[in-house]
Design a protein around this motif. Structure first.
Motif, mmCIF file in Angstrom:
data_model
loop_
_atom_site.group_PDB
_atom_site.id
_atom_site.type_symbol
_atom_site.label_atom_id
_atom_site.label_comp_id
_atom_site.label_asym_id
_atom_site.label_seq_id
_atom_site.Cartn_x
_atom_site.Cartn_y
_atom_site.Cartn_z
ATOM 1 N N GLY A 76 -25.370 28.546 -22.208
ATOM 2 C CA GLY A 76 -26.567 28.536 -21.363
ATOM 3 C C GLY A 76 -26.441 29.466 -20.169
ATOM 4 N N SER A 77 -25.438 30.333 -20.169
ATOM 5 C CA SER A 77 -25.194 31.227 -19.038
ATOM 6 C C SER A 77 -24.924 32.641 -19.536
ATOM 7 C CB SER A 77 -23.980 30.722 -18.246
ATOM 8 O OG SER A 77 -23.536 31.703 -17.332
ATOM 9 N N ARG A 78 -25.746 33.573 -19.067
ATOM 10 C CA ARG A 78 -25.540 34.972 -19.444
ATOM 11 C C ARG A 78 -24.259 35.515 -18.791
ATOM 12 N NH1 ARG A 78 -29.102 36.750 -22.489
ATOM 13 N NH2 ARG A 78 -29.086 38.978 -22.180
ATOM 14 N N ILE A 79 -23.933 34.995 -17.612
ATOM 15 C CA ILE A 79 -22.710 35.432 -16.932
ATOM 16 C C ILE A 79 -21.489 35.029 -17.764
ATOM 17 C CG2 ILE A 79 -21.260 35.078 -14.901
ATOM 18 C CD1 ILE A 79 -23.878 34.856 -13.282
ATOM 19 N N LEU A 80 -21.497 33.808 -18.288
ATOM 20 C CA LEU A 80 -20.395 33.376 -19.140
ATOM 21 C C LEU A 80 -20.331 34.218 -20.417
ATOM 22 C CD1 LEU A 80 -18.336 31.269 -18.464
ATOM 23 C CD2 LEU A 80 -19.559 29.663 -19.882
ATOM 24 N N GLY A 81 -21.490 34.661 -20.898
ATOM 25 C CA GLY A 81 -21.517 35.569 -22.050
ATOM 26 C C GLY A 81 -20.797 36.869 -21.741
ATOM 27 N N TRP A 82 -21.037 37.433 -20.564
ATOM 28 C CA TRP A 82 -20.376 38.682 -20.178
ATOM 29 C C TRP A 82 -18.889 38.468 -19.925
ATOM 30 C CZ3 TRP A 82 -22.323 42.820 -21.723
ATOM 31 C CH2 TRP A 82 -23.697 43.030 -21.716
ATOM 32 N N VAL A 83 -18.520 37.315 -19.339
ATOM 33 C CA VAL A 83 -17.099 37.019 -19.118
ATOM 34 C C VAL A 83 -16.372 36.936 -20.459
ATOM 35 C CG1 VAL A 83 -15.497 35.230 -18.291
ATOM 36 C CG2 VAL A 83 -17.441 35.916 -16.870
ATOM 37 N N THR A 84 -17.030 36.352 -21.455
ATOM 38 C CA THR A 84 -16.434 36.249 -22.785
ATOM 39 C C THR A 84 -16.222 37.638 -23.390
ATOM 40 O OG1 THR A 84 -17.565 34.142 -23.080
ATOM 41 C CG2 THR A 84 -16.692 35.170 -25.049
ATOM 42 N N VAL A 85 -17.194 38.513 -23.232
ATOM 43 C CA VAL A 85 -17.058 39.889 -23.737
ATOM 44 C C VAL A 85 -15.942 40.620 -22.996
ATOM 45 C CG1 VAL A 85 -18.216 42.134 -23.903
ATOM 46 C CG2 VAL A 85 -19.430 40.056 -24.569
ATOM 47 N N LEU A 86 -15.875 40.435 -21.683
ATOM 48 C CA LEU A 86 -14.799 41.079 -20.918
ATOM 49 C C LEU A 86 -13.429 40.586 -21.371
ATOM 50 C CD1 LEU A 86 -16.290 41.162 -17.304
ATOM 51 C CD2 LEU A 86 -15.868 43.096 -18.840
ATOM 52 N N ALA A 87 -13.324 39.292 -21.678
ATOM 53 C CA ALA A 87 -12.050 38.752 -22.179
ATOM 54 C C ALA A 87 -11.692 39.385 -23.522
ATOM 55 C CB ALA A 87 -12.136 37.233 -22.301
ATOM 56 N N LEU A 88 -12.685 39.563 -24.383
ATOM 57 C CA LEU A 88 -12.435 40.205 -25.679
ATOM 58 C C LEU A 88 -11.945 41.637 -25.485
ATOM 59 C CD1 LEU A 88 -12.798 40.297 -28.861
ATOM 60 C CD2 LEU A 88 -15.029 41.301 -28.343
ATOM 61 N N VAL A 89 -12.647 42.394 -24.664
ATOM 62 C CA VAL A 89 -12.325 43.809 -24.478
ATOM 63 C C VAL A 89 -11.017 43.980 -23.704
ATOM 64 C CG1 VAL A 89 -13.172 45.967 -23.438
ATOM 65 C CG2 VAL A 89 -14.743 44.491 -24.676
ATOM 66 N N ALA A 90 -10.652 42.994 -22.884
ATOM 67 C CA ALA A 90 -9.393 43.071 -22.138
ATOM 68 C C ALA A 90 -8.187 42.828 -23.036
ATOM 69 C CB ALA A 90 -9.396 42.054 -20.992
ATOM 70 N N GLY A 91 -8.403 42.193 -24.174
ATOM 71 C CA GLY A 91 -7.293 41.914 -25.087
ATOM 72 C C GLY A 91 -6.803 43.178 -25.766
ATOM 73 N N PRO A 92 -5.489 43.329 -25.885
ATOM 74 C CA PRO A 92 -4.949 44.553 -26.499
ATOM 75 C C PRO A 92 -5.297 44.677 -27.987
ATOM 76 C CG PRO A 92 -3.183 42.998 -25.993
ATOM 77 C CD PRO A 92 -4.440 42.438 -25.412
ATOM 78 N N GLY A 93 -5.475 43.559 -28.683
ATOM 79 C CA GLY A 93 -5.813 43.611 -30.103
ATOM 80 C C GLY A 93 -7.115 44.330 -30.364
ATOM 81 N N PHE A 94 -8.072 44.179 -29.466
ATOM 82 C CA PHE A 94 -9.369 44.853 -29.614
ATOM 83 C C PHE A 94 -9.166 46.359 -29.685
ATOM 84 C CE2 PHE A 94 -13.321 46.706 -28.043
ATOM 85 C CZ PHE A 94 -14.273 46.022 -28.776
ATOM 86 N N HIS A 95 -8.301 46.884 -28.824
ATOM 87 C CA HIS A 95 -8.096 48.337 -28.759
ATOM 88 C C HIS A 95 -7.168 48.851 -29.857
ATOM 89 C CE1 HIS A 95 -10.374 48.392 -25.089
ATOM 90 N NE2 HIS A 95 -9.712 47.320 -24.733
ATOM 91 N N VAL A 96 -6.245 48.010 -30.275
ATOM 92 C CA VAL A 96 -5.362 48.416 -31.374
ATOM 93 C C VAL A 96 -6.162 48.527 -32.665
ATOM 94 C CG1 VAL A 96 -3.447 47.668 -32.848
ATOM 95 C CG2 VAL A 96 -3.244 47.512 -30.361
ATOM 96 N N TYR A 97 -6.911 47.467 -33.001
ATOM 97 C CA TYR A 97 -7.607 47.444 -34.286
ATOM 98 C C TYR A 97 -8.843 48.325 -34.316
ATOM 99 C CZ TYR A 97 -4.442 43.845 -35.822
ATOM 100 O OH TYR A 97 -3.320 43.155 -36.173
#
Length: 178
Positions: A76-97
């Motif tokens: 129910g929060s767009r801010i939490l949606g962006w925080v979730t995306v930032l957590a995904l992109v901050a993970g090294p696996g995202f950039h490796v794969y």
């Protein structure tokens, strides 16, 4: 550039179905994507790595958009949606794969898409939404050899059962309201 597996590019491009048969350990969905990359590269006259880089960039953007929408709807929060995306992109696996032609990156998008489409279908209903969930689950089965079709059937059956439970609860609350 995305690193592509070497050694079977020409064979896959010239004999895609035979290659799918001979490379049965490789997920057929990933082989199909590789065939598309090689075909586009050949037609455009560019390196296959360039085409794969563009396709994987689109997969990455799609993953971020679907994850944002899913997290926003569930929380129910767009801010939490962006925080979730930032957590995904901050993970090294995202950039490796995102730089390897390997199934985890497109599989991540497909699994998020299955969850997002399931949530939309549970809330809105409709045959088209259910077909989209089934098509996504089929794509997951073809992209990951360890995701057995039985898991897709179980997921789909549980989704139908959950929808029936929710519809029954809505009918009961509607009858009480009258």
């Amino acid at each position: 550039h995305v690193q592509l597996p070497q050694g079977f590019c020409r064979r896959l491009l010239e004999h895609p179905f035979e290659s799918l048969w001979l490379l049965h350990g490789q997920p057929p969905g990933l082989n199909l994507l590789f065939f598309v990359v090689l075909g586009l590269a050949d037609r455009l006259g560019v390196a296959p790595e360039s085409v794969a880089t563009v396709i994987f960039a689109l997969v990455g953007w799609g993953t971020c958009l679907v994850l944002h929408d899913l997290a926003s709807e569930l929380s129910g929060s767009r801010i939490l949606g962006w925080v979730t995306v930032l957590a995904l992109v901050a993970g090294p696996g995202f950039h490796v794969y995102r730089n390897l032609f390997f199934y985890p990156f497109p599989l991540e998008l497909l699994l998020l898409l299955a969850a997002w489409l399931s949530l939309r279908w549970l809330r809105r209903g409709g045959t088209g939404g259910l077909i989209a969930v089934a098509a996504t689950l089929t794509s997951v089965c073809l992209t990951r050899t360890l995701f057995h079709p039985l898991w897709a059937v179980i997921f789909f059956a549980l989704l139908l059962a959950l929808r029936a439970l929710l519809a029954g609860a809505e009918r009961r609350s509607f009858v009480r309201a009258e």
